[in-house]
Write an enzyme that holds these catalytic residues in place. Structure first.
Site, short mmCIF file in Angstrom:
data_model
loop_
_atom_site.label_atom_id
_atom_site.label_comp_id
_atom_site.label_asym_id
_atom_site.label_seq_id
_atom_site.Cartn_x
_atom_site.Cartn_y
_atom_site.Cartn_z
N ASP A 1 0.88 -1.17 0.00
CA ASP A 1 0.00 0.00 0.00
C ASP A 1 0.92 1.22 0.00
O ASP A 1 1.52 1.55 1.02
CB ASP A 1 -0.88 -0.06 1.26
CG ASP A 1 -1.61 1.25 1.53
OD1 ASP A 1 -1.62 2.13 0.64
OD2 ASP A 1 -2.19 1.39 2.63
N GLU A 37 -7.24 0.76 -4.25
CA GLU A 37 -7.19 0.69 -2.78
C GLU A 37 -8.51 0.21 -2.17
O GLU A 37 -8.48 -0.71 -1.34
CB GLU A 37 -6.74 2.04 -2.21
CG GLU A 37 -5.25 2.25 -2.45
CD GLU A 37 -4.78 3.69 -2.31
OE1 GLU A 37 -5.56 4.54 -1.88
OE2 GLU A 37 -3.61 3.94 -2.65
#
Ligand code: AMP
Length: 511
Positions: A10, A179
């Site tokens: 991430d 995401e």
């Protein structure tokens, strides 16, 4: 462990996080977050060069940013894949202490740090490299592959830019995923669900919202939306503007031109904002922030209440809710059809955000996923599903966040794929020549939702050459637009009569 590990990363605006699947329990893959020094699971996405010319990344960079604000780059993700003329770059220039300027050819954004000039890809590449090194050290095996997440609202160009950043440091970005979709994986994998959820993801720099239907291992995005210029940093900035105004009213001194003072204010503003998520009020004191003309030291001595913070940031929260409402309309679903509202991103800890969402959906958001870790966990699960030794077969059916299309002769925008078109997706259009003996056809491709092509982001100028010389309008060419599973566009053209492929060149141009 797999011999060729693929980690999930991430790559956040403020913090990054990495994870990997390590075995399974009763068929459910077990995800481990990769710890950084001291056991933290997140690494600040900050890059700096100190006065000796050493590169610092992560905590080392964050630790010194108050004293070295000009050479400390944070929030760079917001600039990735942007051209210099973009409004966003202009806005960023005003709020960051480091130097942002156009490249020599005036196309890309360059950051000057110490004696180096770096592109945004260079900065992302260095952060990715650091995460990879931390993972390699921890796993005691070289890591060369990763699934990397990006905001759902990233354009084709920004996605491409993240892939290229990986290439710069020899890290193969095997797949880019969105995401919010990744967070949904963290929530849903192994639970045999049949559920429609909303992922509300308000991170450090970007806001995304996706409505996702989960059917066991199938994750189908119904609609997505967002704003890549709306996140925690904007909440901090709203506080900073207020603090500067109050200080100026009291002392007549403008602190905005003093980078060290600004960095100290920024630092405390963020910490105070976080405190106010659990407290009703907090002091805001910074000693010796500056001096009077007579050499008297001056302090900032203020108090912040949660109410005041809410007043200063109400517009930002409103903007997220407007986007949520639009995405809901796009999905064709009602608020009642949403079975769970999931919060992702550190800024969702702010109580007013949760209260407003509760009002909007008629139910309190769920705390089933960890707001800081869910995205990396989902990326690791997806990475695992790509490896050979797994039964996990995830199917992600995602969408493009903004329309992709071409400029018409009158400057209008012809949408080839409207926003929320499912991906992968391919479409063909027929084109022809407008002049006699024309052997080339030029097409300008844009991404965005505006009716005027130029108001959207230009993805590139495609030239198809090798058209047979003939009277105007006689020769046909068939152009294929292909958007892959990652939301990245490629184009090709052929002569439908002969089936022959035409040569295609792309010029990435300024928007
Ligand atoms: P992320 O990109 O998800 O790591 O989100 C980081 C953002 O969340 C930063 O802007 C933080 O200031 C913000 N944040 C983290 N914790 C809190 C909190 N307790 N209250 C409000 N904002 C927070």
């Amino acid at each position: 462990m797999n011999r060729e590990p693929i980690i999930g990363i991430d790559l956040g605006t403020t913090n990054s996080c990495a994870a990997i699947v390590d075995g399974d329990v009763n068929g459910v893959p077990q995800v481990k977050l990769i710890p950084y020094k001291g056991g933290d699971y997140t690494i600040p996405s900050i890059y700096a060069v100190d006065d000796k010319g050493n590169e610092l990344i992560g905590y080392e960079a964050k630790r010194q940013w108050q004293l070295n604000p000009r050479n400390t780059i944070y929030g760079a993700k917001r600039l990735v894949g942007r051209t210099m003329s973009s409004d966003i770059v202009e806005q960023m220039r005003k709020t960051v202490q480091y130097q942002v300027r156009p490249s020599e050819d005036n196309k890309e954004v360059v950051i000057d740090v110490a004696k180096k000039s770096l592109s945004l890809q260079d900065v992302s590449a260095r952060i990715l490299n650091k995460i990879r090194d931390v993972a390699s050290n921890h796993l005691k095996v070289a890591v060369n592959k990763a699934v990397v997440t990006v905001p759902a609202y990233f354009s084709d160009r920004q996605r491409q830019s993240v892939k290229d950043a990986g290439k710069l440091v020899g890290l193969e970005v095997v797949r880019i995923i969105n995401e919010p979709t990744s967070a949904a994986l963290a929530y849903g994998v192994g639970r045999h669900l049949k559920k429609t959820v909303v992922i509300y993801d308000l991170g450090g720099g970007t806001f995304d919202v996706s409505i996702i239907e989960i059917r066991d291992q199938v994750f189908e995005v119904k609609a997505t939306g967002g704003d890549i210029f709306l996140g925690g940093i904007d909440f901090d900035n709203a506080m900073i503007v207020h603090i500067l105004k109050e200080f100026k009213a009291k002392t007549g001194i403008d602190l905005s031109t003093d980078p060290v003072a600004m960095q100290r204010i920024k630092d405390l503003a963020e910490r105070t904002k976080m405190d106010l998520s659990t407290r009703e009020e907090a002091p805001f004191n910074i000693p010796f922030i500056t001096m009077t003309a007579q050499g008297q030291p001056l302090n900032i001595e203020m108090k912040f209440t949660r109410k005041l913070l809410e007043q200063l940031t109400v517009d930002l929260v409103d903007r997220t809710l407007k986007i949520v409402a639009k995405v809901l309309v796009d999905s064709g679903l009602s608020t009642q059809a949403i079975e769970e509202v999931m919060l992702v991103g550190g800024q969702t800890r702010m109580p007013i955000v949760q209260e407003r969402l509760t009002k909007f959906f008629g139910k309190a958001p769920s705390k089933s996923v960890h707001p800081d870790e869910a995205v990396a966990i989902g990326a690791a699960l997806y990475a695992h599903s790509l490896s050979d030794d797994t039964n996990l077969k995830l199917q992600l059916l995602d969408v493009i966040p903004m329309a992709i299309g071409l400029e018409k002769a009158d400057g209008g925008f012809h949408q080839v794929f409207p926003r929320n078109s499912s991906i992968p997706n391919a479409k063909q259009i027929r084109g022809t020549t407008s002049q006699a003996n024309q052997t080339e056809l030029i097409m300008r491709i844009y991404q965005g939702d505006h009716d005027a092509a130029k108001e959207n982001e230009q993805l590139g100028e495609f030239t198809f050459s090798g058209i047979r010389p003939a009277p105007a309008g006689q020769e046909q060419i068939e152009i294929t637009f292909d958007v892959n599973v990652e939301g990245i566009l490629t184009m090709m053209a052929k002569d439908p009569a002969s089936g022959k492929q035409l040569k295609t060149t792309v010029r990435v141009t300024q928007s």
